[in-house]
Design an enzyme around this catalytic site. Sequence first.
Site, PDB file in Angstrom:
ATOM      1  N   TYR A 155       0.827  -1.205   0.000  1.00  0.00           N
ATOM      2  CA  TYR A 155       0.000   0.000   0.000  1.00  0.00           C
ATOM      3  C   TYR A 155       0.870   1.269   0.000  1.00  0.00           C
ATOM      4  O   TYR A 155       0.640   2.194  -0.782  1.00  0.00           O
ATOM      5  CB  TYR A 155      -0.922  -0.014   1.220  1.00  0.00           C
ATOM      6  CG  TYR A 155      -1.869   1.149   1.302  1.00  0.00           C
ATOM      7  CD1 TYR A 155      -3.013   1.189   0.509  1.00  0.00           C
ATOM      8  CD2 TYR A 155      -1.642   2.203   2.190  1.00  0.00           C
ATOM      9  CE1 TYR A 155      -3.900   2.259   0.587  1.00  0.00           C
ATOM     10  CE2 TYR A 155      -2.528   3.264   2.277  1.00  0.00           C
ATOM     11  CZ  TYR A 155      -3.655   3.287   1.480  1.00  0.00           C
ATOM     12  OH  TYR A 155      -4.520   4.343   1.560  1.00  0.00           O
ATOM     13  N   LYS A 159       1.069   4.192  -2.974  1.00  0.00           N
ATOM     14  CA  LYS A 159       0.759   5.591  -2.737  1.00  0.00           C
ATOM     15  C   LYS A 159       1.973   6.490  -2.977  1.00  0.00           C
ATOM     16  O   LYS A 159       1.840   7.622  -3.441  1.00  0.00           O
ATOM     17  CB  LYS A 159       0.208   5.785  -1.327  1.00  0.00           C
ATOM     18  CG  LYS A 159      -1.121   5.080  -1.092  1.00  0.00           C
ATOM     19  CD  LYS A 159      -2.205   5.528  -2.066  1.00  0.00           C
ATOM     20  CE  LYS A 159      -3.559   4.925  -1.742  1.00  0.00           C
ATOM     21  NZ  LYS A 159      -4.630   5.398  -2.660  1.00  0.00           N
TER      22      LYS A 159
END
Length: 247
Positions: A155, A159
């Site tokens: 994750y 990002k």
Amino acid sequence: MQLKGKTAVVTGAGRGLGKSIAHKLAQMGASIVLNDISVSDCVDVTAEEFKSEGFNTIVVKGDVRREDDVETLVKKAVEEFGSIDILINNAGITKDGLMIRMSEKDWDDVLDINLKGAFLCTRAAAKIMMKQRSGKIINIASVAGVMGNPGQANYSSSKAGLIGFTKSTAKELASRGITCNAVAPGLIKSKMTDILSEKVRDNYLENIPLGRFGTPEDVASVIGFLASKDSDYVTGQVINIDGGLVM
């Protein structure tokens, strides 16, 4: 009604943050294209809620990882409303776990939706915006992409990649009157934060100078600014919406 006459495409718009963002843009006068995966019923419910409030809304289901689905999303948006003026790349997932135990599939799934999906949607929408010589692209990043987070290697990487993608896109498209920015939310109030124990909540809050979790509306308000003419001279930026967590 700063966005009256504008069309906004919001991915991952069936619930949560995506729904709040779409609602804010609709309140500002934009026509809204709600996108979510094909198996999502919540996006249909959201559309009915929006229509009951008098908002101009359509649903285009599809997977942002699939080029054909993304092309259909853009095509239907233009057919229905005549343009795409605002793109919100919000679709995203988490598949948390320690890096040394993380499966290749969990890595690929998160990167494909969170980063590749934003690329495919941006590439498709940018072709329309370049002809218009105007457009606003807003990517939903995360403070995890700025500071990292244990148990979220996939994750955080997606990002962080989205932040780099934002800056490159901003530089490539600026000459066509298109801006591209990102927001990086911190700890936002959700079903996940609601079930945290009081001790865990207090531990999180100790690191937030403003002393509270953010709300989806806190994020949506900043996106409303970035989608409006008020931000015409802002591009390539990452705005942390985190109560001071990252300084």
